[in-house]
Design an enzyme around this catalytic site. Structure first.
Site, PDB file in Angstrom:
ATOM      1  N   HIS A  12      19.293  91.749  22.185  1.00 47.41           N
ATOM      2  CA  HIS A  12      19.266  92.174  23.592  1.00 47.41           C
ATOM      3  C   HIS A  12      19.404  93.698  23.723  1.00 47.41           C
ATOM      4  O   HIS A  12      19.903  94.193  24.737  1.00 47.41           O
ATOM      5  CB  HIS A  12      20.320  91.413  24.406  1.00 47.41           C
ATOM      6  CG  HIS A  12      21.742  91.585  23.942  1.00 47.41           C
ATOM      7  ND1 HIS A  12      22.676  90.579  23.999  1.00 47.41           N
ATOM      8  CD2 HIS A  12      22.395  92.650  23.432  1.00 47.41           C
ATOM      9  CE1 HIS A  12      23.834  91.020  23.538  1.00 47.41           C
ATOM     10  NE2 HIS A  12      23.689  92.276  23.193  1.00 47.41           N
ATOM     11  N   HIS A  59      28.434  94.751  28.341  1.00 50.91           N
ATOM     12  CA  HIS A  59      28.675  96.013  27.636  1.00 50.91           C
ATOM     13  C   HIS A  59      29.227  97.046  28.598  1.00 50.91           C
ATOM     14  O   HIS A  59      28.566  98.027  28.914  1.00 50.91           O
ATOM     15  CB  HIS A  59      27.398  96.548  27.016  1.00 50.91           C
ATOM     16  CG  HIS A  59      26.671  95.547  26.168  1.00 50.91           C
ATOM     17  ND1 HIS A  59      25.928  94.530  26.707  1.00 50.91           N
ATOM     18  CD2 HIS A  59      26.584  95.417  24.831  1.00 50.91           C
ATOM     19  CE1 HIS A  59      25.413  93.812  25.719  1.00 50.91           C
ATOM     20  NE2 HIS A  59      25.799  94.323  24.578  1.00 50.91           N
ATOM     21  N   HIS A 194      23.771  95.618  12.820  1.00 49.75           N
ATOM     22  CA  HIS A 194      23.819  97.013  13.251  1.00 49.75           C
ATOM     23  C   HIS A 194      25.255  97.473  13.408  1.00 49.75           C
ATOM     24  O   HIS A 194      26.157  96.658  13.601  1.00 49.75           O
ATOM     25  CB  HIS A 194      23.030  97.259  14.543  1.00 49.75           C
ATOM     26  CG  HIS A 194      23.562  96.613  15.788  1.00 49.75           C
ATOM     27  ND1 HIS A 194      23.641  95.251  15.958  1.00 49.75           N
ATOM     28  CD2 HIS A 194      24.018  97.141  16.952  1.00 49.75           C
ATOM     29  CE1 HIS A 194      24.109  94.978  17.172  1.00 49.75           C
ATOM     30  NE2 HIS A 194      24.360  96.110  17.800  1.00 49.75           N
ATOM     31  N   GLU A 241      28.012  90.278  16.864  1.00 40.83           N
ATOM     32  CA  GLU A 241      27.609  89.549  18.074  1.00 40.83           C
ATOM     33  C   GLU A 241      26.617  88.424  17.772  1.00 40.83           C
ATOM     34  O   GLU A 241      26.359  87.578  18.633  1.00 40.83           O
ATOM     35  CB  GLU A 241      27.039  90.507  19.130  1.00 40.83           C
ATOM     36  CG  GLU A 241      25.735  91.148  18.765  1.00 40.83           C
ATOM     37  CD  GLU A 241      25.242  92.133  19.842  1.00 40.83           C
ATOM     38  OE1 GLU A 241      25.890  92.269  20.868  1.00 40.83           O
ATOM     39  OE2 GLU A 241      24.184  92.743  19.611  1.00 40.83           O
TER      40      GLU A 241
HETATM   41 FE   LIG Z   1      25.524  93.191  22.724  1.00 39.89          FE
END
Ligand SMILES: [Fe+2]
Lengths: 282, 136
Positions: A12, A59, A194, A241
């Site tokens: 996302h 976020h 990441h 995540e």
């Molecule tokens: Fe995220």
């Protein structure tokens, strides 16, 4: 009886939405990513569900750090698109399905998953980018109503992979016990490997991602056995995540058919993956 | 990597959720845990406030005063004024919150990645395009 029609796992990353919003999908840095989406989008356009469940994390847009719910669910009629600091994305607001939300909530609480309830929620790129991956040109409205499920993946301790998988399995049972005869698309979002901060920023682990892309279909229980430490070490501090994919997968049948998958890097600082599974018996 | 592949049981699940009694230590990796979040709460709340254009304007008009309003510790205020991105993370900033200030300055996540790793934005970007960075 309601059931899951398909499951879509997808990154996302905000820049994927930005690339679409700014018409950069043919740009050489992006073309391979969007070409990789095409077969999934074509299939999804032919298999529109009645309602979608999007498993995602916020976020610093809809929630701050005053309250950090480990798991949450939206029960609203609609979810405005958040202004993340540069104006909201020019995409439709998200229409909810409060009746399904409340059914899922009750079933999940009965099974011991005590989700936090969001009666108001602004949704950020964590939810809208996956909708754009699914539907690049929504026009005035997304293809169907959406139930958001939120997961804390930002502040340690994140829920374990095992707990996410178990929540997914309970969610699957909750969906199948819904009295309305609806089809459900479920999106597990985030990842892949990441890391954004620290001297290991820019860390990407294609071998881990390849393993994850395969086992999310064939052996999700093995992925559910990974510890937080293993996930942070192997997928990066933000790559953890990926546990949200396990909620999607848990809600599906043991055997699923892969429609399409694709792997691309980098989408800004991230390895981006997509995997689409048909949940109907083969 | 091999460690994880061998750590994956071929059948069933094994939960190894209790790393150690101490805090998680992955080299080069800030862990945004409860202690960090406690330390960074004022800073992160201020960074969160940049969602609104009004607040962005007020901050820009007098950065130090705006920091004071949110009750930042002196070293946090200094890190903000100096745009010391590494210090902001060390002092409890969450990268998603710190990024809001970077965006106001027109900085990208690749620029921040370069700062964290001692590279220019272009060098950092090139490493990502070459397949990303590995451990060590
Ligand atoms: Fe995220």
């Amino acid at each position: 009886m309601a059931d899951v029609l398909w499951g879509l796992a997808t990154s996302h990353v905000p820049s994927i939405g930005a690339a679409m919003d700014r018409g950069k999908t043919e740009d050489p840095n992006w073309k391979d990513l969007f070409d990789g989406y095409a077969p999934a989008r074509a299939w999804l356009a032919e298999h529109r569900p009645d309602v979608a469940i999007v498993v995602y994390n916020d976020h610093a847009n809809g929630l701050d750090l005053d309250i950090v719910p480990t798991f949450g669910i939206g029960t609203a009629d609609s979810y405005p698109v958040a202004d993340e600091g540069y104006g909201p994305r020019q995409v439709p607001d998200v229409i909810g399905d409060p009746e399904l939300s409340l059914h899922l909530l009750e079933s999940l609480v009965d099974e011991g998953f005590d989700l936090t309830v969001f009666q108001e929620l602004e949704v950020d790129h964590g939810l809208t980018v996956p909708l754009s991956v699914w539907t690049p040109d929504p026009g005035d409205a997304w293809p169907c109503p959406v139930v958001p499920i939120l997961v804390n993946v930002i502040q340690y301790p994140q829920p374990t992979a095992a707990r996410c998988y178990a929540l997914g399995q309970a969610l699957g049972r909750a969906i199948r016990s819904y009295r309305e005869d609806v089809t459900v698309g479920i999106l597990g979002t985030g990842g892949m490997s990441h890391q954004l901060a620290g001297s290991r920023a820019g860390f990407i682990n294609p071998e881990f991602d390849a393993m994850w892309l395969e086992k999310i279909q064939t052996d999700p229980a093995a992925l559910a056995g990974l510890s937080r430490e293993e996930l942070i070490r192997e997928a990066g501090s933000e790559g953890i995540e990926l546990i949200m994919w396990l909620i999607m997968r848990g809600a599906m049948h043991e055997q699923v058919t892969k429609v399409h998958s694709h792997y691309f890097l980098p989408a800004s600082n991230t390895a981006a993956g997509i995997a689409l599974f048909d949940n109907r018996p083969a | 990597m091999t460690a994880v592949l061998t750590a994956i049981p071929t059948e069933g699940t094994s939960m190894s959720t209790h790393e150690t009694g101490g805090r998680l230590n992955v080299p080069g990796t800030p862990i945004f845990d409860g202690q960090t979040s406690r330390r960074g709460l004022r800073l992160n709340k201020m960074l969160m406030s940049f969602r609104s254009a009004d607040n962005r304007e007020r901050f820009s008009a007098d950065e130090a005063a705006y920091c004071a309003e949110f009750g930042l510790a002196p070293e946090q205020t200094q890190a903000v004024l100096d745009r010391d991105w590494t210090a902001m993370i060390d002092l409890g900033g969450s990268i998603f919150y710190v990024y809001k200030l970077a965006m106001m300055d027109g900085r990208s996540m690749q620029y921040l990645g370069g700062v964290f790793t001692g590279m220019t934005e272009e060098e950092f970007q090139a490493e990502l395009r070459a397949g990303g960075r590995r451990d060590g």
